[in-house]
Each structure stands twice: as structure tokens, then as C-alpha cells.
Design an enzyme around this catalytic site. Structure first.
Site, short mmCIF file in Angstrom:
data_model
loop_
_atom_site.label_atom_id
_atom_site.label_comp_id
_atom_site.label_asym_id
_atom_site.label_seq_id
_atom_site.Cartn_x
_atom_site.Cartn_y
_atom_site.Cartn_z
N GLU A 56 3.04 8.14 8.72
CA GLU A 56 3.24 7.27 10.07
C GLU A 56 4.64 6.42 11.12
O GLU A 56 4.98 6.76 9.62
CB GLU A 56 2.47 6.11 9.49
CG GLU A 56 2.38 5.22 9.01
CD GLU A 56 1.12 4.44 8.57
OE1 GLU A 56 0.12 4.31 8.98
OE2 GLU A 56 1.49 3.62 7.43
N GLN B 218 0.83 -1.36 0.24
CA GLN B 218 0.08 0.37 0.16
C GLN B 218 0.57 1.17 -0.16
O GLN B 218 2.25 1.13 0.06
CB GLN B 218 -0.25 0.14 1.35
CG GLN B 218 -0.23 0.17 2.63
CD GLN B 218 -0.98 -0.17 3.92
OE1 GLN B 218 -1.00 0.52 4.21
NE2 GLN B 218 -1.37 -1.52 3.76
N ARG C 5 -4.24 0.58 -2.45
CA ARG C 5 -3.91 -0.53 -2.25
C ARG C 5 -2.85 -1.33 -3.32
O ARG C 5 -3.95 -0.85 -4.39
CB ARG C 5 -4.64 -2.04 -1.83
CG ARG C 5 -5.15 -1.60 -0.28
CD ARG C 5 -5.94 -2.77 -0.08
NE ARG C 5 -6.88 -2.48 1.35
CZ ARG C 5 -8.27 -2.35 1.28
NH1 ARG C 5 -8.97 -3.01 0.65
NH2 ARG C 5 -9.03 -2.64 3.02
N HIS D 177 0.41 5.60 0.92
CA HIS D 177 -1.00 6.76 1.78
C HIS D 177 -0.20 8.07 0.61
O HIS D 177 0.48 8.08 0.86
CB HIS D 177 -0.44 7.14 2.85
CG HIS D 177 -0.81 6.11 3.97
ND1 HIS D 177 -2.12 5.04 3.62
CD2 HIS D 177 -0.21 5.08 5.11
CE1 HIS D 177 -1.76 4.33 5.06
NE2 HIS D 177 -0.79 4.01 5.58
#
Length: 296
Positions: free
Chosen positions: A110, A90, A186, A92
């Protein structure tokens, strides 16, 4: 001081490691959310002046005090994460792509603090090929041939910026801190089926648009008494310390990682969080905690 109740999030790739701390019998826990403020999930406050209300209630009443009035929700969220199976490959969005694709004010960076490393000692991180080459591999059903990996071990800190291809890998247990942008695209989901027998949707076009194939994550380690600062938050690992006094002018969220503690009549287990405002003092003895400060 406000004690925050964890929230269980069942996932197709979750497992049983977090079940004993969750207050549930769920055997597929992917996230045990320590503190989250989104439209889909909002943490309940169990004890303190906001008992019976949510973290969103507290944040909206106090955001101006802490210079966070530009946010409509607490801008970070945090959880213990078990990957009993690989997460989807994935990406972001960064700020630019979050604005373009989601009409969001910021993208998502993150952090992963590795509590137990993956079974083979590596997590997915970065690309071996260009965006165009990865697109071709995906069309041929060979996505993983273009995916890079990085070695991680217990105690490592991994910061993943928007645009970085990544995924937690099978066998890992991590503590994750995310910027509060609910956007994940994804590339590949290992062709697995959900509990209804369906494949989860992919977002390949958006994922390729967000991908920055040159990006990799740096692996760091915590030093005793020193925080690691990112753009929206700082984190500090607290162990071998009897008390934490919040002597700053900021609020902090302390999350219990190892051990147990009774506070205000509530037994706190791994994943539980305590919100500390200036002047609050927390008994941190015989336990390991992660301290998160939201930065204005």
C-alpha cells in the site's frame, strides 16, 4: 466517464477532518473510501453509463478488456484517511503469507501520500529488533520499544510492502492506495476501547509470522508529469493542469484531493472519484487530483 460516490467508514481512531466532504455528520471518519470493491463494501456509481450500479458491476463487465480477468474484484482500493489517533501497530501479509494464512492470491502492499503530516512529524515504520525480540517485548507489554519510526512531511509518498511493520500516526491526513487483500494483523492497539467498551482483537501470532523486521519504507516525492509505478498500479499527482485526457488504452481513476468541481450536475468534493476510460477527458483546473492506473 463514471462518477463514483464516496463511502464513509467510521473507526475508533478517526476524526472530523473528512466530515465536511462526506455527506454525513459522522465525527469519527477513519476512511473516506473513494473507490472500493470488496464483499463488505462496493462503491456506487452516481453518473455515467453505469449509474445506479456498483464499481464491481463495471469491473466484471470490463476486466477482460483491460487484461485483468484473473481478478474477481477491482484489485486496488483507495481512500482519504484521517488518523485523529494512532492506528494499531500492524502488518499486512506478503504474497507467500497471504496464500498460507488467508488462501488469497496475493498479499497487500500500500501507499500513503501525506497531505497533512502527523503531529510529531513521524509515522510508525519498521522494527528496531528481531522478530523474537519483538515477541518478547509484546509479552511484557512493551511493544512500542521495538517499533521504529520514519519522518514524513506534507507531499511525501510512502510505499509499504507486505511484511513491513507500520501504522499511520496521530494528526495525519493521507491519501491511501491499497492492493485489494483484506488482511491486517495487529501487534498492539494502544489498549483503547471501541464504542462498546471493548478492546479490539489482536492477531499477534499471525502478525509475527508475517513480519519481515528488516523492511523499511522509502520516502519519495512526486515530480511534475511523472507517475510512480508499483506492481499493481501507478499514481500521478495532477495539479496546475486544466485538463487530463486519457489517451492511453487503460482506464484510470482520478480522485479529487483538494478543491471542488461540478461534473454532470454533481458537486465533487475531496475524496470523490471519477473513472476514466480511454478517450475520456476530465476538467482538472483549479484542483489537485491523484490519478491511479491499474496495471495488468
Amino acid at each position: 466517464m463514471q462518477i463514483i460516490k464516496p463511502i464513509v467508514h467510521e473507526t475508533v481512531w478517526g476524526g472530523e477532518k473528512l466530515t465536511p466532504f462526506s455527506g454525513s455528520d459522522c465525527k469519527k471518519i477513519g476512511h473516506l473510501y473513494s473507490c472500493i470493491d470488496t464483499k463488505k463494501m462496493r462503491s456506487e456509481i452516481r453518473s455515467g453509463s453505469y449509474a445506479g450500479k456498483t464499481i464491481h458491476d463495471w469491473f466484471m463487465d470490463n476486466r477482460e478488456k483491460y487484461g485483468l480477468e484473473q481478478y474477481e474484484e477491482l484489485p486496488v482500493l483507495m481512500a482519504l484517511v484521517e488518523a485523529a489517533d494512532n492506528l494499531s501497530i500492524q502488518v499486512h501479509p506478503d504474497d507467500e503469507m497471504a496464500a498460507q494464512l488467508e488462501n488469497k492470491p496475493f498479499g497487500k502492499n500500500e501507499s500513503f501520500y501525506i497531505i497533512e503530516p502527523p503531529t510529531d512529524g513521524r509515522m510508525y515504520n519498521g522494527c528496531k529488533v528481531s522478530t523474537g525480540e519483538l515477541a518478547a517485548l509484546i509479552s511484557e507489554g512493551k511493544c512500542l520499544q521495538g517499533v521504529d519510526m520514519v519522518e514524513v512531511k506534507a507531499g511525501d509518498y510512502v510505499y509499504v510492502t507486505g511484511g513491513t511493520l507500520h501504522a499511520a500516526a496521530r494528526g495525519s491526513l493521507s491519501f491511501e492506495i491499497e492492493e485489494n487483500c483484506d488482511a491486517t494483523y495487529r501487534f498492539y492497539d494502544f489498549d483503547r476501547l471501541d464504542k462498546n467498551g471493548c478492546k479490539r482483537p489482536l492477531q499477534v501470532e499471525d502478525a509475527l509470522a508475517c513480519l519481515r523486521p528488516e523492511k523499511r519504507s522509502e520516502i519519495r516525492r512526486y515530480e511534475e508529469g511523472k507517475a510512480i509505478e508499483e506492481r499493481m498500479y501507478s499514481t500521478e499527482l495532477i495539479k496546475n493542469r486544466n485538463f487530463y485526457d486519457n489517451l492511453s488504452e487503460d482506464f484510470s481513476i482520478a480522485v479529487l484531493l483538494q478543491g471542488n468541481k461540478v461534473i454532470d450536475g454533481f458537486e465533487l468534493l475531496a475524496g470523490a472519484a471519477v473513472l476514466l476510460e480511454p478517450g475520456d477527458k476530465l476538467d482538472t483546473s483549479d484542483c489537485q487530483w491523484m490519478l491511479i492506473k491499474v496495471l495488468a
